[in-house]
Design a protein around this motif. Structure first.
Motif, PDB file in Angstrom:
ATOM      1  N   ASN A 224      -4.640  -4.963  14.167  1.00  0.00           N
ATOM      2  CA  ASN A 224      -4.383  -5.917  13.075  1.00  0.00           C
ATOM      3  C   ASN A 224      -3.050  -6.627  13.288  1.00  0.00           C
ATOM      4  OD1 ASN A 224      -2.545  -3.929  12.421  1.00  0.00           O
ATOM      5  ND2 ASN A 224      -3.248  -3.624  10.317  1.00  0.00           N
TER       6      ASN A 224
ATOM      7  N   ASN B 201       7.445  -3.192   7.128  1.00  0.00           N
ATOM      8  CA  ASN B 201       6.830  -4.335   6.448  1.00  0.00           C
ATOM      9  C   ASN B 201       7.874  -5.388   6.098  1.00  0.00           C
ATOM     10  OD1 ASN B 201       4.153  -3.441   6.481  1.00  0.00           O
ATOM     11  ND2 ASN B 201       4.507  -2.107   4.722  1.00  0.00           N
TER      12      ASN B 201
ATOM     13  N   HIS C 231       3.203  -8.713   2.833  1.00  0.00           N
ATOM     14  CA  HIS C 231       3.700  -7.871   1.734  1.00  0.00           C
ATOM     15  C   HIS C 231       4.643  -8.599   0.775  1.00  0.00           C
ATOM     16  CE1 HIS C 231       1.990  -4.015   3.138  1.00  0.00           C
ATOM     17  NE2 HIS C 231       2.078  -4.589   4.323  1.00  0.00           N
TER      18      HIS C 231
ATOM     19  N   MET D 225      -0.355   7.337   9.122  1.00  0.00           N
ATOM     20  CA  MET D 225      -1.202   6.144   9.104  1.00  0.00           C
ATOM     21  C   MET D 225      -0.739   5.279  10.269  1.00  0.00           C
ATOM     22  SD  MET D 225      -1.717   2.769   8.561  1.00  0.00           S
ATOM     23  CE  MET D 225      -3.280   2.524   9.381  1.00  0.00           C
TER      24      MET D 225
ATOM     25  N   LEU E  61      -6.841   2.533  11.930  1.00  0.00           N
ATOM     26  CA  LEU E  61      -7.432   1.399  11.197  1.00  0.00           C
ATOM     27  C   LEU E  61      -8.916   1.545  10.915  1.00  0.00           C
ATOM     28  CD1 LEU E  61      -6.068  -1.962  12.633  1.00  0.00           C
ATOM     29  CD2 LEU E  61      -5.489  -0.816  10.485  1.00  0.00           C
TER      30      LEU E  61
ATOM     31  N   ASP F 130       0.838  -1.211   0.000  1.00  0.00           N
ATOM     32  CA  ASP F 130       0.000   0.000   0.000  1.00  0.00           C
ATOM     33  C   ASP F 130       0.872   1.260   0.000  1.00  0.00           C
ATOM     34  OD1 ASP F 130       0.676  -0.805   2.604  1.00  0.00           O
ATOM     35  OD2 ASP F 130      -1.101   0.109   3.501  1.00  0.00           O
ATOM     36  N   ASP F 131       2.071   1.176   0.557  1.00  0.00           N
ATOM     37  CA  ASP F 131       3.015   2.307   0.453  1.00  0.00           C
ATOM     38  C   ASP F 131       3.382   2.569  -1.008  1.00  0.00           C
ATOM     39  OD1 ASP F 131       3.688   0.551   2.961  1.00  0.00           O
ATOM     40  OD2 ASP F 131       4.329   2.578   3.518  1.00  0.00           O
TER      41      ASP F 131
ATOM     42  N   GLU G 159      -2.124  -1.813  16.157  1.00  0.00           N
ATOM     43  CA  GLU G 159      -1.991  -1.711  14.690  1.00  0.00           C
ATOM     44  C   GLU G 159      -0.501  -1.821  14.329  1.00  0.00           C
ATOM     45  OE1 GLU G 159      -0.798   0.318  11.151  1.00  0.00           O
ATOM     46  OE2 GLU G 159      -0.441   1.072  13.178  1.00  0.00           O
ATOM     47  N   TRP G 160      -0.226  -2.290  13.104  1.00  0.00           N
ATOM     48  CA  TRP G 160       1.150  -2.638  12.710  1.00  0.00           C
ATOM     49  C   TRP G 160       2.162  -1.496  12.902  1.00  0.00           C
ATOM     50  CZ3 TRP G 160       4.097  -6.673  11.845  1.00  0.00           C
ATOM     51  CH2 TRP G 160       5.316  -6.476  11.203  1.00  0.00           C
ATOM     52  N   ASN G 161       1.917  -0.335  12.331  1.00  0.00           N
ATOM     53  CA  ASN G 161       2.939   0.721  12.337  1.00  0.00           C
ATOM     54  C   ASN G 161       3.311   1.149  13.761  1.00  0.00           C
ATOM     55  OD1 ASN G 161       3.137   0.778   9.567  1.00  0.00           O
ATOM     56  ND2 ASN G 161       1.651   2.433   9.316  1.00  0.00           N
TER      57      ASN G 161
ATOM     58  N   HIS H 195      -4.455   0.814   3.089  1.00  0.00           N
ATOM     59  CA  HIS H 195      -4.433   1.807   4.173  1.00  0.00           C
ATOM     60  C   HIS H 195      -3.763   3.137   3.779  1.00  0.00           C
ATOM     61  CE1 HIS H 195      -5.399  -1.462   7.018  1.00  0.00           C
ATOM     62  NE2 HIS H 195      -4.547  -2.181   6.309  1.00  0.00           N
ATOM     63  N   ASP H 196      -2.511   3.032   3.324  1.00  0.00           N
ATOM     64  CA  ASP H 196      -1.658   4.226   3.242  1.00  0.00           C
ATOM     65  C   ASP H 196      -2.132   5.295   2.253  1.00  0.00           C
ATOM     66  OD1 ASP H 196      -0.065   3.042   5.154  1.00  0.00           O
ATOM     67  OD2 ASP H 196       1.360   2.227   3.712  1.00  0.00           O
TER      68      ASP H 196
ATOM     69  N   THR I  12       3.833   6.652   6.599  1.00  0.00           N
ATOM     70  CA  THR I  12       2.980   5.483   6.336  1.00  0.00           C
ATOM     71  C   THR I  12       3.670   4.205   6.809  1.00  0.00           C
ATOM     72  OG1 THR I  12       3.848   5.251   4.083  1.00  0.00           O
ATOM     73  CG2 THR I  12       1.843   6.586   4.360  1.00  0.00           C
TER      74      THR I  12
HETATM   75  C1  BDR Z   1      -0.115  -0.439   7.981  1.00  0.00           C
HETATM   76  O1  BDR Z   1       0.790  -1.523   8.183  1.00  0.00           O
HETATM   77  C2  BDR Z   1       1.427  -1.866   6.986  1.00  0.00           C
HETATM   78  O2  BDR Z   1       1.375  -3.238   6.789  1.00  0.00           O
HETATM   79  C3  BDR Z   1       0.749  -1.094   5.880  1.00  0.00           C
HETATM   80  O3  BDR Z   1       1.701  -0.715   4.904  1.00  0.00           O
HETATM   81  C4  BDR Z   1       0.131   0.078   6.577  1.00  0.00           C
HETATM   82  O4  BDR Z   1       1.020   1.173   6.629  1.00  0.00           O
HETATM   83  C5  BDR Z   1      -1.525  -0.923   8.249  1.00  0.00           C
HETATM   84  O5  BDR Z   1      -1.649  -1.372   9.546  1.00  0.00           O
END
Ligand code: BDR
Ligand code: CA
Length: 334
Positions: free
Chosen positions: A173, A54, A96, A164, A208, A29-30, A179-181, A259-260, A138
């Motif tokens: 997630n 990622n 990814h 993001m 998210l 998504d980036d 959330e991931w970031n 997302h991004d 992002t």
């Molecule tokens: C975010 O985590 C990454 O996997 C995506 O690129 C996005 O920035 C979503 O949680």
């Protein structure tokens, strides 16, 4: 739909070119977010910084260099930190792909990284464009947190910061609530939100519950594959196919949450979401909830809001906008 406090974006529509720094971890998504920026003639991407996230730093850097080359972007690309501030590094190849772009192959790349560190590029560009630079993150916030240690005035030097990250009153997630970031580097998230609060500024946050609204379906995937004969199209389409496969394997159906790009498009247009102010911080100590973004909905902390949280996402409008911006923009790229 327009969003944000009055006047927040009003100048953007008329500015000939908005200087933007993107700090990213490409990342499928980036990659769409970078392509979107390249396709906007009213935006000048003046810098790209890569954060290990990622996939590892070598891969995100190679991807950012290769993508910017394919997209004809000449912004400096600076290598960011290899590791989060405290947390051991984690990566998401299952989401990814083995090198961060799913099934896509970028081929040989001639571009080389800028000599500066990612944190230094943040500082240099914020000083070069005081009050004008729009920073967008992002990926994890590691480089920005490191940059803040060099230049604590960043919150006032930047025109705005868009991130993001996080999940506010929403499941995570990554961990159940994270959330991931933010989960990759919770301390960096905490330091960023604290710094913006201390400067009485607000981070524009796409968490998210907003970004999962951008659920691409098969017809959207087809539309991306049919965007034209620019070489980036095969990269985006092959990457996106992997993302659909991941989401299906994860039990979410034949779809992909992109997302991004929503956060990036909102940052440069002010469209596709509204915002509401909220005081936010990151849980660092929780044994079950480390990395959770906590929003103080009831004002119990007695703190001024340090975030403008994206809400009321116009998902269909945004997806149409993204695909049409790419379709028109790619025709004009070198
Ligand atoms: C975010 O985590 C990454 O996997 C995506 O690129 C996005 O920035 C979503 O949680
Ligand atoms: Ca990302």
């Amino acid at each position: 739909m327009s969003g944000g406090p009055d006047g927040l974006y009003s100048d953007v529509m008329f500015a000939p070119s908005l200087p933007v720094l993107l700090d990213c971890d490409p990342g499928i998504d980036d990659a769409f977010a970078l392509a979107y920026l390249a396709c906007r003639s009213d935006v000048e991407t003046v810098g790209v910084v890569t954060t290990a996230g990622n996939v590892g730093q070598d891969d995100v850097l190679r991807n950012a260099l290769g993508l910017t080359e394919l997209l004809g972007m000449d912004a400096p690309v600076a290598r960011g930190a290899d590791e989060p501030l405290v947390e051991p590094m984690m990566t998401a190849e299952e989401t990814h792909g083995p090198h961060g772009l799913g099934h896509a192959e970028l081929g040989e790349c001639r571009r080389r990284p800028d000599e500066r560190s990612g944190a230094q590029l943040w500082v240099d560009l914020a000083r070069k464009y005081p009050g004008q630079l729009v920073g967008i993150v992002t990926g994890p916030l590691t480089n920005l947190a490191l940059a803040l240690r060099v230049e604590p005035e960043l919150p006032t030097l930047l025109k705005r910061l868009h991130v993001m990250g996080g999940a506010i009153n929403h499941r995570g997630n990554t961990g159940p609530t994270s959330e991931w970031n933010i989960a990759v580097d919770p301390e960096a998230g905490h330091e960023t939100f604290q710094a913006w609060g201390k400067a009485s500024k607000r981070v524009v946050l796409g968490a998210l519950q907003a970004t999962e609204g951008i659920r691409l379906e098969e017809r959207h995937r087809q539309a991306v594959a049919d965007l034209g004969d620019h070489p980036i199209v095969a990269v985006l389409a092959d990457a996106l196919r992997f993302y659909f496969e991941f989401h299906q394997a994860d039990g979410l159906g034949w779809c992909a949450y992109l997302h991004d790009p929503l956060v990036v498009a909102h940052a440069v247009t002010g469209r596709f979401a509204t915002t509401r102010p909220l005081a936010v911080d990151v849980e660092l100590a929780g044994t079950l909830t480390r990395g959770q973004t906590v929003g103080d909905e009831l004002g119990r902390w007695g703190k001024e809001p340090n975030v403008d949280l994206l809400c009321d996402v116009d998902a269909e409008g945004f997806i149409e906008h993204l695909i049409s911006t790419l379709g028109k923009g790619l025709k004009n790229l070198r």
